[in-house]
Design an enzyme around this catalytic site. Sequence first.
Site, mmCIF file in Angstrom:
data_model
loop_
_atom_site.group_PDB
_atom_site.id
_atom_site.type_symbol
_atom_site.label_atom_id
_atom_site.label_comp_id
_atom_site.label_asym_id
_atom_site.label_seq_id
_atom_site.Cartn_x
_atom_site.Cartn_y
_atom_site.Cartn_z
ATOM 1 N N SER A 1 -4.388 -7.906 -10.198
ATOM 2 C CA SER A 1 -5.780 -7.425 -10.219
ATOM 3 C C SER A 1 -6.710 -8.422 -9.530
ATOM 4 C CB SER A 1 -6.276 -7.274 -11.653
ATOM 5 O OG SER A 1 -5.691 -6.172 -12.256
ATOM 6 N N ARG B 1 -8.931 -8.314 -5.670
ATOM 7 C CA ARG B 1 -10.385 -8.546 -5.606
ATOM 8 C C ARG B 1 -10.726 -9.705 -4.689
ATOM 9 N NH1 ARG B 1 -9.029 -5.873 -10.111
ATOM 10 N NH2 ARG B 1 -10.605 -4.693 -11.275
ATOM 11 N N GLY C 1 -3.254 2.185 -6.738
ATOM 12 C CA GLY C 1 -4.526 2.795 -7.141
ATOM 13 C C GLY C 1 -5.681 1.822 -6.969
ATOM 14 N N ARG D 1 -2.869 11.048 -8.004
ATOM 15 C CA ARG D 1 -3.771 10.399 -8.976
ATOM 16 C C ARG D 1 -5.240 10.768 -8.743
ATOM 17 N NH1 ARG D 1 -2.000 4.350 -9.771
ATOM 18 N NH2 ARG D 1 -3.406 4.592 -11.533
ATOM 19 N N GLN E 1 -11.251 -0.199 -12.176
ATOM 20 C CA GLN E 1 -11.208 0.121 -10.736
ATOM 21 C C GLN E 1 -12.462 0.878 -10.328
ATOM 22 O OE1 GLN E 1 -7.518 2.235 -10.381
ATOM 23 N NE2 GLN E 1 -6.275 0.390 -10.564
ATOM 24 N N ASP F 1 -2.116 -1.719 -19.418
ATOM 25 C CA ASP F 1 -0.858 -1.852 -18.668
ATOM 26 C C ASP F 1 0.284 -2.370 -19.540
ATOM 27 O OD1 ASP F 1 -2.119 -0.930 -16.396
ATOM 28 O OD2 ASP F 1 -2.647 -2.933 -15.687
ATOM 29 N N ARG G 1 2.830 7.772 -18.167
ATOM 30 C CA ARG G 1 3.522 6.711 -18.915
ATOM 31 C C ARG G 1 3.808 7.084 -20.371
ATOM 32 N NH1 ARG G 1 0.725 1.365 -16.078
ATOM 33 N NH2 ARG G 1 2.120 1.410 -14.284
ATOM 34 N N ARG H 1 6.180 -0.459 -14.227
ATOM 35 C CA ARG H 1 6.012 -0.946 -15.607
ATOM 36 C C ARG H 1 6.977 -0.241 -16.568
ATOM 37 N NH1 ARG H 1 2.246 -4.704 -14.734
ATOM 38 N NH2 ARG H 1 0.453 -4.105 -13.470
HETATM 39 C C1 S3P Z 1 -6.759 -2.307 -12.776
HETATM 40 C C2 S3P Z 1 -7.335 -1.503 -13.734
HETATM 41 C C3 S3P Z 1 -6.561 -0.578 -14.566
HETATM 42 C C4 S3P Z 1 -5.086 -0.972 -14.581
HETATM 43 C C5 S3P Z 1 -4.542 -1.228 -13.213
HETATM 44 C C6 S3P Z 1 -5.309 -2.346 -12.545
HETATM 45 C C7 S3P Z 1 -7.641 -3.168 -11.977
HETATM 46 O O1 S3P Z 1 -6.680 0.713 -14.033
HETATM 47 O O2 S3P Z 1 -4.329 0.044 -15.211
HETATM 48 O O3 S3P Z 1 -3.182 -1.575 -13.279
HETATM 49 O O4 S3P Z 1 -7.139 -4.056 -11.257
HETATM 50 O O5 S3P Z 1 -8.856 -2.979 -12.037
HETATM 51 P P1 S3P Z 1 -7.935 1.660 -14.365
HETATM 52 O O6 S3P Z 1 -9.136 1.091 -13.703
HETATM 53 O O7 S3P Z 1 -7.559 2.996 -13.802
HETATM 54 O O8 S3P Z 1 -8.026 1.678 -15.852
#
Ligand code: S3P
Length: 432
Positions: free
Chosen positions: A28, A32, A99, A127, A173, A319, A350, A392
């Site tokens: 994550s 960023r 995603g 998604r 996200q 997660d 999941r 996962r």
């Molecule tokens: C993430 C936020 C989560 C998480 C993903 C990573 C992120 O998703 O499940 O693995 O890096 O901001 P969501 O924003 O859909 O909850």
Amino acid sequence: MGLFGSKSKKLNGAKKLEGAVQFPGDKSISHRYAMLAAIAEGPSEIHFFSSSADCQSTLDCLKALGVKIERQDNVVKIEGVGLTGLRAPSGPLDAGNSGSTMRMLSGVLAGQPFRSVLVGDASLSRRPMKRVAEPLTRMGARIKTAEGGCPPLEITGGHLTPIRYEMPVASAQVKSAILLAGLFAEGETVVVEKLPTRDHTEIALEQMGADIGRHQRTIAVRGPARLEGKKFYVPGDISSAAFFIAAALIVPDSNLVMHNVGLNPTRSALLDVLVPMGGHAKVVNLEMLNGELLGNLHVESSALAGGEIREGLVPGLIDELPVLSVLGTQTEKGLWFRGAAELRVKESDRLAAVAENLRRMGAEVEEFPDGLGVAGRQKLRGAEIDPHGDHRIAMAFAVAALVAEGTTVIKDSSCVDISFPDFFDLLARVTG
Ligand code: S3P
């Protein structure tokens, strides 16, 4: 080629986990830092950048947008082009399975005066993207999705105006996409979260000199922003460590030390759940790097009580819920949680994937529309596991295999590369 194909992985029960391990940089945070470094002024250097395929997708998209990036192992050097320096890509931007790449990059692309198309693999193409398309459209971007609000995403950005947005889903996200778009809008963009989610974007923005304010669940960013390139160090990924934490707790005689694990409070709810259940997981040498907490973790086998995971904790361990469900079968009372319908729209469904594979191992599990319940003190049997292409799920059931009787075969196990390419090697090392 074996019975189940070349990518399947055979695992047997483990006697113990021991030694010292260090996990790859947080996925994550790496996404960023890369995106923000790209639109910052001047060079950035990111150390311990995640080894995940997902973060490589982010780097590849940024390169396709004209950003100069050099990568040597876990060090990534990025020449920032500033807010207005990205170039129109010559073809679709491929987010792969990620995603985070697609949703967060949408925020950056919403601020660009050109058209771009974001595509993904089969899983990502199913998604939901309306959750980012809707607020970004309100800010002034033109966004087309495929049927049902799914990818591809076609974004024509340009002049953005700030909004105040109350988030209908708890998603870091989506929050990040809006904050990133807010960097381009003139004035104050405000996001109000439904429940607190990981705050790595807010921290990184503060570190890079953006004008950002936070009060409880409200975050405000002022644009147009000027970000400064920086040298970053990425903490170890607690969501990768989670599989080893769970394994060390449930495999008898285990004793594992984990170095430099990211312990940002919006990510470490796993420990907040496991320690009160009786988990011996001790944090030592806590420190702060680039605004992110990290420390060493010492985990030992423990008798775990089990119990209910409160709904408010769900976003903080979203997660980790697959591996926690596996761990739940080895607790005294079992484990259950609700309020996690989001798990149905991750890389796989999941909730269904965990229930299906636990049943394959002979476990008793109840599936709710938004949660799972597993009974405690269960004996698992080795089985053939279908991870549904989801990293996962593959790793959660590798942990299950360690406490199961007989052999477990994980089909298409190479999906672990999405977040943790060295997972099986590291697991082999600590289980001897
Ligand atoms: C993430 C936020 C989560 C998480 C993903 C990573 C992120 O998703 O499940 O693995 O890096 O901001 P969501 O924003 O859909 O909850």
